[in-house]
Design an enzyme around this catalytic site. Structure first.
Site, PDB file in Angstrom:
ATOM      1  N   SER A 411       7.658   1.843  -0.717  1.00  0.00           N
ATOM      2  CA  SER A 411       7.972   3.107  -0.036  1.00  0.00           C
ATOM      3  C   SER A 411       9.444   3.193   0.308  1.00  0.00           C
ATOM      4  O   SER A 411       9.979   4.290   0.466  1.00  0.00           O
ATOM      5  CB  SER A 411       7.216   3.223   1.282  1.00  0.00           C
ATOM      6  OG  SER A 411       5.898   2.854   1.151  1.00  0.00           O
ATOM      7  N   HIS A 432       5.481   5.815  -6.691  1.00  0.00           N
ATOM      8  CA  HIS A 432       5.196   5.884  -5.259  1.00  0.00           C
ATOM      9  C   HIS A 432       4.023   6.817  -5.001  1.00  0.00           C
ATOM     10  O   HIS A 432       4.170   8.042  -5.005  1.00  0.00           O
ATOM     11  CB  HIS A 432       6.461   6.347  -4.506  1.00  0.00           C
ATOM     12  CG  HIS A 432       6.296   6.332  -3.028  1.00  0.00           C
ATOM     13  ND1 HIS A 432       6.819   7.292  -2.201  1.00  0.00           N
ATOM     14  CD2 HIS A 432       5.636   5.471  -2.220  1.00  0.00           C
ATOM     15  CE1 HIS A 432       6.492   7.015  -0.946  1.00  0.00           C
ATOM     16  NE2 HIS A 432       5.782   5.919  -0.945  1.00  0.00           N
ATOM     17  N   GLU A 444       5.535  10.209  -6.543  1.00  0.00           N
ATOM     18  CA  GLU A 444       6.989  10.197  -6.739  1.00  0.00           C
ATOM     19  C   GLU A 444       7.286   9.159  -7.821  1.00  0.00           C
ATOM     20  O   GLU A 444       6.893   7.990  -7.681  1.00  0.00           O
ATOM     21  CB  GLU A 444       7.719   9.825  -5.444  1.00  0.00           C
ATOM     22  CG  GLU A 444       7.829  10.975  -4.460  1.00  0.00           C
ATOM     23  CD  GLU A 444       8.658  10.620  -3.222  1.00  0.00           C
ATOM     24  OE1 GLU A 444       9.237  11.519  -2.624  1.00  0.00           O
ATOM     25  OE2 GLU A 444       8.717   9.430  -2.848  1.00  0.00           O
ATOM     26  N   ASN A 482       9.636  10.532   2.158  1.00  0.00           N
ATOM     27  CA  ASN A 482       9.720   9.787   3.414  1.00  0.00           C
ATOM     28  C   ASN A 482      11.115   9.836   4.026  1.00  0.00           C
ATOM     29  O   ASN A 482      11.261   9.772   5.246  1.00  0.00           O
ATOM     30  CB  ASN A 482       9.293   8.331   3.205  1.00  0.00           C
ATOM     31  CG  ASN A 482       7.776   8.220   3.063  1.00  0.00           C
ATOM     32  OD1 ASN A 482       7.052   9.156   3.407  1.00  0.00           O
ATOM     33  ND2 ASN A 482       7.308   7.110   2.553  1.00  0.00           N
TER      34      ASN A 482
HETATM   35  P1  NAD Z   1      -1.725  -3.673   2.542  1.00  0.00           P
HETATM   36  O1  NAD Z   1      -1.257  -4.698   3.506  1.00  0.00           O
HETATM   37  O2  NAD Z   1      -2.911  -2.861   2.887  1.00  0.00           O
HETATM   38  O3  NAD Z   1      -2.017  -4.374   1.139  1.00  0.00           O
HETATM   39  C1  NAD Z   1      -1.184  -5.310   0.542  1.00  0.00           C
HETATM   40  C2  NAD Z   1      -2.055  -6.261  -0.271  1.00  0.00           C
HETATM   41  O4  NAD Z   1      -1.217  -7.054  -1.085  1.00  0.00           O
HETATM   42  C3  NAD Z   1      -2.865  -7.199   0.598  1.00  0.00           C
HETATM   43  O5  NAD Z   1      -4.216  -7.175   0.224  1.00  0.00           O
HETATM   44  C4  NAD Z   1      -2.248  -8.562   0.317  1.00  0.00           C
HETATM   45  O6  NAD Z   1      -3.148  -9.608   0.396  1.00  0.00           O
HETATM   46  C5  NAD Z   1      -1.730  -8.366  -1.086  1.00  0.00           C
HETATM   47  N1  NAD Z   1      -0.655  -9.275  -1.442  1.00  0.00           N
HETATM   48  C6  NAD Z   1       0.417  -9.634  -0.703  1.00  0.00           C
HETATM   49  N2  NAD Z   1       1.197 -10.474  -1.404  1.00  0.00           N
HETATM   50  C7  NAD Z   1       0.603 -10.651  -2.598  1.00  0.00           C
HETATM   51  C8  NAD Z   1       0.932 -11.416  -3.750  1.00  0.00           C
HETATM   52  N3  NAD Z   1       2.021 -12.145  -3.801  1.00  0.00           N
HETATM   53  N4  NAD Z   1       0.096 -11.350  -4.811  1.00  0.00           N
HETATM   54  C9  NAD Z   1      -1.022 -10.614  -4.774  1.00  0.00           C
HETATM   55  N5  NAD Z   1      -1.368  -9.881  -3.694  1.00  0.00           N
HETATM   56  C10 NAD Z   1      -0.567  -9.890  -2.629  1.00  0.00           C
HETATM   57  O7  NAD Z   1      -0.469  -2.762   2.246  1.00  0.00           O
HETATM   58  P2  NAD Z   1      -0.441  -1.280   1.651  1.00  0.00           P
HETATM   59  O8  NAD Z   1      -0.444  -0.320   2.760  1.00  0.00           O
HETATM   60  O9  NAD Z   1      -1.443  -1.167   0.575  1.00  0.00           O
HETATM   61  O10 NAD Z   1       1.021  -1.250   1.018  1.00  0.00           O
HETATM   62  C11 NAD Z   1       1.329  -1.850  -0.205  1.00  0.00           C
HETATM   63  C12 NAD Z   1       2.621  -1.274  -0.742  1.00  0.00           C
HETATM   64  O11 NAD Z   1       2.469   0.117  -0.883  1.00  0.00           O
HETATM   65  C13 NAD Z   1       3.823  -1.488   0.160  1.00  0.00           C
HETATM   66  O12 NAD Z   1       4.941  -1.689  -0.651  1.00  0.00           O
HETATM   67  C14 NAD Z   1       3.922  -0.184   0.909  1.00  0.00           C
HETATM   68  O13 NAD Z   1       5.224   0.087   1.348  1.00  0.00           O
HETATM   69  C15 NAD Z   1       3.498   0.785  -0.171  1.00  0.00           C
HETATM   70  N6  NAD Z   1       2.983   2.075   0.302  1.00  0.00           N
HETATM   71  C16 NAD Z   1       2.140   2.154   1.375  1.00  0.00           C
HETATM   72  C17 NAD Z   1       1.653   3.387   1.774  1.00  0.00           C
HETATM   73  C18 NAD Z   1       0.697   3.502   2.931  1.00  0.00           C
HETATM   74  O14 NAD Z   1       0.533   4.601   3.450  1.00  0.00           O
HETATM   75  N7  NAD Z   1       0.036   2.446   3.320  1.00  0.00           N
HETATM   76  C19 NAD Z   1       2.021   4.533   1.081  1.00  0.00           C
HETATM   77  C20 NAD Z   1       2.862   4.420  -0.026  1.00  0.00           C
HETATM   78  C21 NAD Z   1       3.327   3.189  -0.411  1.00  0.00           C
END
Ligand code: NAD
Length: 697
Positions: A411, A432, A444, A482
């Protein structure tokens, strides 16, 4: 005749064939062509009935909306329809593909209609902020009944041929377009059926005549389901006129309402969005025939909130996807949530159990990278930490075939830096997604410095395959959506310090047309996300910059929003309805006191300007820096990613409709009053001085 329509005959059936690729839009050439062919058909003594049919993939799919902003050339569609109705021989519309808007109105001007089973008909004008303007609101209730007509006209959604037949809009469903239409025409001739003009039929209006209250009931329902939109209400008024006035008077009333709607700000806004959505895929340096890579298999790294939703997108499109996380437990948890999501859709009757099983079958959980050697694309969705992402990309680079695209769902992080940890930066791109990733339409597509044209074009094609609206943006903190939203939420919090309550701020923006206000939205997204970002930025934040601590203090109390049952509001367990919380109001009052800010009454108008104008100001900077290609792209991002009201056309269109000069002056006034966070964007200043607009040419 001419190039747009031609007349021919087979036996006793005359054919008027419209041919105006790609969708047989009702441009002036088509209108003239139909009228000329009708004269020819009437004069053809051998022709006993006439079929109006279209070449190519569809019947007349609608008006030529590029003509909307030009003076209309005669004959207009009403004149064409009058000519069809007045033809002395039965005229039959033969519908295939789609008969939408003016296309359906033309068909309703014919004496009979037959349609291919796959055909669809509808009056989608409300989606452009207008109503049908060539008798659609007067003729449709006379064949389909008032209730069905109201539903079709206010929703704008097409209906399939079978339903159209059941409703009486279509007289016969035919198998083979040309032969089927000819056979139906011969039946009309053989049975000596009359030239049946819909305008002369009143039977189906009777129910509504005896129940005039139905219109108010419908108005109330539509005021909720299409909150803020004027066009559906106009549509109801026009249908009511069909019931209460003689046909020609009703037609006049429809014309008046149509004119009013056509020149309304809402219609300009909705038309802007219609065109902007068609523009987003056009990238100046990417040729139309740019080669793309086929995406037949995928992998998603991280089975968390985003990863699970992203994997569902691939499965929904029939693309097998490997879902990877670091432990079996996390994988099981992620898959469990996916399963629950699909089961919810099955329970609502929107997906069959069989389809759910198929989709679940396309998602393969895995712990290592051994199974993803041959996938075409990987989307990374692990924790938002640069070191972790770099490590993951390094491993992916080693594990995946050289042609594979490696995408990140970050993000905020620098996609160029992520790309630099691989040997294939030209294959690295940001994808994104917005949360929930299986629901939100926006994607995005972040073009990094070395992303190749092939990779970008493939991402755009993939967006279409997974039914997202893909908008290309450049690399910067927060990208477009964002980065802009930061100012929107920031001002909402400042307003709390100045005298507003969370519910007052949210209501003003809800009334503006957002599905929810900024504080309720923050509670939904999780207050800890912004808190973490603010803590990261704390070291570099200028000491003299205004800063509101209310969000941080809520987080310090463990109030992370909906997920903890409290944030800016309270929530009952399992219920998403926000309940105003006196404790939060007390916190706001205490913060005002601590900062020495005298609380004051704040108008809704100020709340809207304070929250929406930072979107415009930052949007102008984003355009100036080339992070977004067009103002329309920003508007599409806001509509599909943030629920900005479509009838306001997105933030940049909003600036144009309010007047750039007026917006600039307000921003200058806020700058003087609230300090440097309100510094006007240079582009906005230039545009105000030069009298330019973002979206109106
Ligand atoms: P989350 O914490 O719910 O999920 C992340 C997952 O990745 C977890 O299950 C974790 O165990 C896994 N993980 C971490 N390191 C790992 C590795 N080395 N190998 C394999 N798996 C691994 O987080 P999220 O909210 O899903 O966010 C994930 C990404 O998406 C981030 O970069 C975040 O900025 C982006 N994002 C989030 C949102 C949102 O609203 N939550 C929106 C857009 C983008």
């Amino acid at each position: 005749m001419g190039q747009f329509a031609s007349y021919s005959r087979r036996g006793a059936v005359g054919f008027i064939t419209v041919d105006n690729p790609p969708v047989n839009a009702l441009s002036i050439g088509v209108r003239k062509g139909i009228v000329e062919c009708l004269t020819e058909a009437a004069a053809d003594a051998e022709a006993k009935a006439v079929v109006l049919i279209c070449a190519g993939r569809t019947f007349i799919a609608g008006a030529d909306i590029t003509e909307f902003n030009r003076p209309l050339e005669e004959p207009d569609l009403n004149a064409v329809i009058a000519a069809l109705e007045d033809c002395p021989k039965p005229v039959i519309a033969a519908i295939h593909g789609t008969a939408l808007g003016g296309g359906l109105e033309t068909a309703l001007g014919c004496h009979y209609r037959c349609a291919a089973p796959s055909a669809q008909v509808g009056l989608p004008e409300v989606k452009l902020g207008i109503i049908p303007g060539a008798g659609g609101t007067q003729r449709l209730p006379r064949v389909a009944g008032v209730k069905a007509a109201l539903e079709i006209i206010t929703s704008g959604d097409p209906i399939p041929a079978a339903k159209a037949h059941a409703l009486g809009i279509v007289d016969e469903v035919i198998d083979e377009k040309l032969d089927g239409a000819a056979a139906f025409a011969e039946k009309v001739i053989a049975e000596g059926r009359p030239c049946l003009r819909i305008r002369d039929l009143d039977d189906r209006l009777a129910d509504a005549k005896s129940n005039p209250g139905m219109f108010d009931e419908f108005r109330k329902a539509v005021a909720q389901s299409k909150r803020g939109f004027e066009a559906p209400q106009h549509g109801i008024n026009a249908v009511e006129a069909a019931v209460n006035l003689p046909f020609d008077k009703g037609l006049e009333r429809e014309r008046e309402i149509f004119g009013e709607a056509l020149f309304s700000t809402q219609s300009f806004a909705q038309r802007h969005i219609f065109f902007a959505e068609r523009q987003v895929t056009k990238i100046p340096d990417i040729p139309k025939d740019q080669a793309t890579l086929p995406i037949k298999s995928a992998a998603v790294i991280g089975a968390g909130t985003m990863g699970g939703g992203i994997a569902m997108n691939f499965a929904n499109a029939g693309i097998p996807v490997v879902l990877i996380d670091s432990t079996q437990e996390l994988l099981d948890k992620g898959l469990g949530i996916i399963k629950k999501n699909y089961a919810g859709t099955v329970a609502k009757g929107k997906l069959t159990q069989e389809k759910m099983d198929q989709r679940m079958g396309l998602i393969t959980p895995a712990l290592g990278y051994d199974t993803i050697k041959n996938v075409d694309i990987v989307v990374e969705a692990v924790f938002e930490e640069m070191d972790i992402k770099r490590e993951v990309f390094k491993k992916l680079d080693a594990a995946c075939k050289p042609e594979a695209i490696l995408a990140t769902n970050t993000s905020t992080l620098d996609v160029n830096e992520i790309a630099s940890s691989t040997s294939r930066p030209e294959k690295v791109i940001g994808l994104h997604f917005f949360s929930p990733a299986n629901v939100m339409k926006l994607l995005e597509i972040v073009r990094a410095a070395k992303t190749s044209k092939e990779t970008l074009a493939t991402a755009l094609a993939l967006a279409k395959t997974i039914k997202k609206v893909g908008v290309v943006v450049g690399v910067c903190d927060g990208f477009v959506g964002n980065r802009m939203v930061a100012g929107y939420v920031r001002e909402a919090m400042f307003l709390l310090e100045e005298g507003a309550t969370p519910q007052q701020v949210d209501k003003a923006l809800y009334d503006f047309g957002f599905p929810m206000g900024p504080l309720q939205m923050s509670d939904l997204a999780g207050l800890d996300i912004g808190w973490r970002i603010r803590k990261r930025q704390a070291a570099t934040r200028p000491k003299d910059e205004r800063y509101c601590e209310i969000g941080d203090k809520l987080c310090e109390q463990g109030r992370y929003g909906q997920k903890t049952g409290a944030g800016f509001y309270k929530y009952e367990p399992g219920n998403r309805t926000p309940i105003p919380d006196p404790e939060v109001e007390a916190l706001c009052v205490a913060e005002s006191k601590a900062k020495g800010i005298a609380r004051r009454a704040i108008s809704d108008e100020e709340i809207v300007k304070r929250c929406v104008y930072p979107l415009i100001n930052e949007g102008a900077r984003i355009l100036d820096e080339g992070i977004a290609l067009r103002a329309g792209d920003i508007d599409i991002i806001y509509i599909y990613g943030y629920g900005f009201p479509v009838f306001r056309g997105g933030p940049m269109f909003c600036a144009d409709s309010a007047g750039i000069d007026a917006v600039y002056k307000d921003i200058c006034a806020f700058h003087a009053e609230h300090g440097k966070l309100w510094e006007p964007a240079p582009l906005l200043e230039r545009m105000a001085k030069e009298g330019k607009t973002f979206t109106m040419g």
